[in-house]
Design a protein around this motif. Structure first.
Motif, PDB file in Angstrom:
ATOM      1  N   LEU A 109       0.826  -1.202   0.000  1.00 33.48           N
ATOM      2  CA  LEU A 109       0.000   0.000   0.000  1.00 33.48           C
ATOM      3  C   LEU A 109       0.863   1.257   0.000  1.00 33.48           C
ATOM      4  CD1 LEU A 109      -2.937   0.990   0.132  1.00 33.48           C
ATOM      5  CD2 LEU A 109      -2.785   0.869   2.623  1.00 33.48           C
ATOM      6  N   ARG A 112       2.276   1.807  -3.486  1.00 34.61           N
ATOM      7  CA  ARG A 112       1.277   2.355  -4.404  1.00 34.61           C
ATOM      8  C   ARG A 112       1.026   3.824  -4.139  1.00 34.61           C
ATOM      9  NH1 ARG A 112      -3.874  -1.496  -4.308  1.00 34.61           N
ATOM     10  NH2 ARG A 112      -4.545   0.093  -5.818  1.00 34.61           N
ATOM     11  N   LEU A 113       1.165   4.237  -2.886  1.00 32.06           N
ATOM     12  CA  LEU A 113       0.958   5.649  -2.535  1.00 32.06           C
ATOM     13  C   LEU A 113       2.230   6.473  -2.670  1.00 32.06           C
ATOM     14  CD1 LEU A 113      -1.227   5.095   0.661  1.00 32.06           C
ATOM     15  CD2 LEU A 113      -2.017   5.967  -1.536  1.00 32.06           C
ATOM     16  N   ARG A 184      -7.622  -2.662   3.725  1.00 31.09           N
ATOM     17  CA  ARG A 184      -6.663  -1.934   2.898  1.00 31.09           C
ATOM     18  C   ARG A 184      -7.217  -0.574   2.492  1.00 31.09           C
ATOM     19  NH1 ARG A 184      -5.832  -5.585  -0.609  1.00 31.09           N
ATOM     20  NH2 ARG A 184      -7.453  -4.910  -2.057  1.00 31.09           N
ATOM     21  N   ALA A 188      -5.574   3.120   3.748  1.00 34.77           N
ATOM     22  CA  ALA A 188      -4.882   3.886   2.711  1.00 34.77           C
ATOM     23  C   ALA A 188      -4.620   5.338   3.122  1.00 34.77           C
ATOM     24  CB  ALA A 188      -5.665   3.811   1.401  1.00 34.77           C
ATOM     25  N   VAL A 268      -6.236   5.037  -4.519  1.00 30.74           N
ATOM     26  CA  VAL A 268      -6.185   3.635  -4.090  1.00 30.74           C
ATOM     27  C   VAL A 268      -7.531   3.256  -3.472  1.00 30.74           C
ATOM     28  CG1 VAL A 268      -5.024   1.965  -2.615  1.00 30.74           C
ATOM     29  CG2 VAL A 268      -3.707   3.804  -3.691  1.00 30.74           C
ATOM     30  N   ASP A 269      -8.258   2.360  -4.101  1.00 36.64           N
ATOM     31  CA  ASP A 269      -9.491   1.767  -3.559  1.00 36.64           C
ATOM     32  C   ASP A 269     -10.465   2.830  -3.061  1.00 36.64           C
ATOM     33  OD1 ASP A 269      -8.370  -0.716  -4.040  1.00 36.64           O
ATOM     34  OD2 ASP A 269      -7.491  -0.848  -2.040  1.00 36.64           O
TER      35      ASP A 269
END
Length: 698
Positions: A109, A112-113, A184, A188, A268-269
């Motif tokens: 995570l 991705r960030l 998740r 985030a 993200v999501d």
């Protein structure tokens, strides 16, 4: 919304506010150096002959002494701010080897960030998640590479500590209730906060704020030495002044950091996060209900449920079955739960459950004879049944103290045991208008006896003849060969009877001996057995009950006089038992560090437990209602075949033929408030409960 170079506007605002906080620190340093600068000017002027004369010499001495005092005081404040131990949330650290999948998910995570990954993960018994800086040297054992604070000196560069990322703290109910994808999505924006937190200015401003907060805590600690009190007063004044100056900037800085993290986490999501936020609110409601309705009664009995997180899943599943608004939530349970990311979820659940008992109830850090875990399958017998029988025994002890007869007039021999009829007959008032509450300064025992017998007669049971024999505790000159009830013998040795807390040692006394709490097979002393010793609960010859407080007087205003007197006696008895169970100044022993999962005792101070009490103290009417309800449940179990049970949303419950009983609370309230036993008797008659039969007490 982004700014120049793709930098979030929230991060820019946070950095500008962090610089404002650091400017407050710089101004404080400048004010502390100002007298020293003036003293240097005067000394240099005197040595060069420009500021000569007697007046200048006196001024030089005064300013030099003032500068020295200010520098010493400023140095002391700066030392305390830099070295004081900042407050840390009590948590259970999750080692990477015990949750590799969870660490892998968090690092993925963070990648991705495009932010630094948290340095560690910890669990807390709360429905929230956040980042916490634990890089201060006082926070536990130092790492392999020792780092120091980076407060810059006036003439040189600061020694920057290595960029250690903060710790990710996750609420344990999230791991058990949420699915992996939902967790998740919820984490985030929290993990995205490591990006702004890594900025040097924001990190330095946060350390300065935490240092000031810790310094205020140091100054607020009690001191007996007059010199220490003066020094702490000055330290507190300076720290609070700086905190007030930084308050607005610090709040805006944190808002900017949160805005920057939320903006970065939108990639993200985002859609799943909207759905997951519904689960956050639901988990909070179920967790609060589980703690207050289910866990708290067990903690009061010296037992702590060892699977609280499993319990919150059961509670929320039960809620989804009962409430149409929660339909569909239970269907999620087919997906992979987030607790599967832990190698040993049961061990973590047990550690978090013990930490919750310490935070919300003040229990000790180690298990023992008077503080042991209990499983959900054992809860009905170990907690519900024992709690009801303990409360029923306490109720009858207080009735004994008030001089209430144990057997009704004309009752058959051998029926003088603890019966529900005794309670009903005592609280049932012949005149419904007799509802005068106790007043301040009135002795509760005198009020109770005057209501029953009049102001000029000794205590006796209602409608009893004046020449009826009185109980032994009312006659100090009774012959020694007369049959004495064991619980009324003031010279008997102290043995547990009727209350598991009566002879319980303090939490800080692991060496005190007492029978095991869960020893239900041990022989119990019969009620009224003259050969069984019992502790002297106060002076039975001249009972004195605590007068209810002013708030309790208002609460008892709608009850009968007998009910108010009985409530005052129960409140006083509970206060005595709590004082005996945990004497003043007792402190729970700290658990030794070990490889097993457990609370991070080295990071926080446990001298003020409980840190977060769940409920305010119960009022007199609530205590009386709970004890009468317990007595009714005991009679139902012993005379009608009812069984104790656990309701995940309401706590202890009573089952008849496998079905939960209803309508008991209004009947008990009718008896407490108006003295009318009619609804309660009708309810018992319908279920086949016989109030005249003795019940078994603890």
């Amino acid at each position: 919304m982004t700014g120049i170079g793709g930098v979030e506007m929230g991060a820019q605002a946070a950095r500008s506010r962090a610089l404002a906080v650091l400017r407050v620190r710089s101004r404080a340093l400048a004010v502390a150096l100002l007298p020293a600068a003036a003293a240097v000017i005067l000394l240099v002027g005197g040595s060069t002959g420009h500021l000569a004369g007697g007046g200048w010499d006196v001024l030089r001495w005064v300013v030099s002494v003032l500068a020295l005092c200010v520098l010493l005081a400023a140095g002391g404040v700066a030392l305390v701010v830099a070295r004081s131990r900042p407050a840390v949330t009590p948590t259970v650290t999750v080692a990477e080897e015990s949750a590799p999948d969870l660490y892998r998910m968090v690092r993925d995570l963070a990648d991705r960030l495009d932010v630094p990954a948290p340095s560690a993960i910890a669990l807390t018994p709360d429905c929230d998640s956040w980042l916490e800086d634990r890089t201060h040297p006082a926070h536990g054992p130092p790492p392999a590479e020792k780092h120091h604070d980076d407060l810059a000196g006036p003439g040189g560069p600061a020694h920057r500590r290595s960029a250690t990322a903060p710790v990710l703290v996750i609420g344990s109910p999230f791991l058990w209730w949420m699915r992996v994808g939902e967790l998740r999505a919820v984490l985030a924006p929290v993990v995205a906060g490591t990006g702004p937190s890594a900025h040097p200015d924001i990190a330095a401003a946060r350390r300065f704020i935490r240092g000031l907060d810790a310094a205020v805590a140091v100054a607020s600690a009690g001191r007996r030495d007059p010199l220490s009190r003066v020094a702490c007063a000055g330290l507190g004044w300076a720290s609070r002044l700086l905190l007030r100056s930084c308050r607005g900037h610090a709040a805006e800085m944190e808002r900017g950091v949160a805005a920057a993290a939320a903006e970065r986490a939108q990639a993200v999501d985002y859609g799943l996060r909207i759905v997951a936020q519904e689960q956050v609110g639901l988990a909070y409601a179920g967790w609060d209900r589980l703690l207050t309705r289910v866990a708290l009664p067990a903690w009061r009995m010296g037992r702590w449920p060892s699977r609280l997180d499993v319990g919150v899943v059961a509670a929320l599943t039960e809620l989804s079955r009962r409430d149409r608004l929660a339909e569909g939530f239970a269907s999620r349970l087919g997906e992979r739960p987030a607790c599967d990311l832990l190698e040993e979820p049961g061990v973590m659940d047990e550690a978090v459950s013990l930490l919750a008992a310490r935070l919300f109830h003040g229990g000790p850090a180690e298990t023992g004879a008077d503080w042991s875990p209990v499983g959900w399958e054992e809860y009905p017998e170990e907690v519900v049944d024992r709690t009801w029988r303990t409360d029923a025994a306490r109720l009858h002890r207080v009735l004994d103290t008030l001089g209430v007869r144990r057997a009704a007039e004309g009752a058959a021999p051998g029926t003088d045991g603890p019966t529900l009829a005794r309670v009903l007959d005592h609280l049932a008032t012949p005149d419904a208008a007799s509802t005068a509450p106790l007043t301040a300064g009135t002795d509760a025992h005198a009020a109770g006896t005057e209501t029953e017998n009049g102001p000029d007669t000794p205590p006796a049971a209602p409608d009893a003849p004046t020449d009826a024999p009185q109980p032994a505790y009312e006659d100090p000159d009774a012959p020694t060969d007369a049959p004495q009830p064991a619980y009324e013998d003031p010279d008997a040795s102290r043995l547990p009877f009727g209350d598991s807390d009566a002879s319980r040692p303090s939490y800080g006394d692991p060496g005190a001996s007492r029978p095991p709490v869960d020893d239900f097979d041990a022989p119990q002393p019969p009620y009224g057995d003259s050969g069984t010793p019992h502790p002297p609960y106060g002076d039975h010859a001249t009972p004195v009950l605590t007068v209810p407080a002013e708030d309790d007087e208002d609460d008892l205003a709608d009850t009968t006089a007998r009910g108010a007197a009985l409530a005052a006696g129960l409140t006083a008895q509970l206060a005595r038992e709590e004082a005996e169970a945990r004497p003043a100044g007792a402190r729970a022993p700290s658990s030794a560090p070990g490889p097993a999962a457990g609370p991070d005792d080295a990071l926080w101070d446990d001298r003020a437990l409980p840190l977060l009490p769940l409920q305010p103290p119960r009022t007199g009417r609530e205590i009386l209602t709970a004890h009468i309800t317990a007595m009714v449940c005991c009679a139902a179990m012993d005379t009608a075949g009812a069984a104790p049970a656990l309701d995940w949303l309401d706590g202890p419950s009573l089952l008849f033929d496998g079905a939960r009983t209803a309508d008991l609370a209004p009947s008990v309230l009718s008896l407490v408030e108006t003295g009318d036993p009619g609804p309660l008797r009708a309810w018992m008659t319908e279920l086949g409960i016989r109030p005249e039969k003795p019940v078994r007490l603890v």
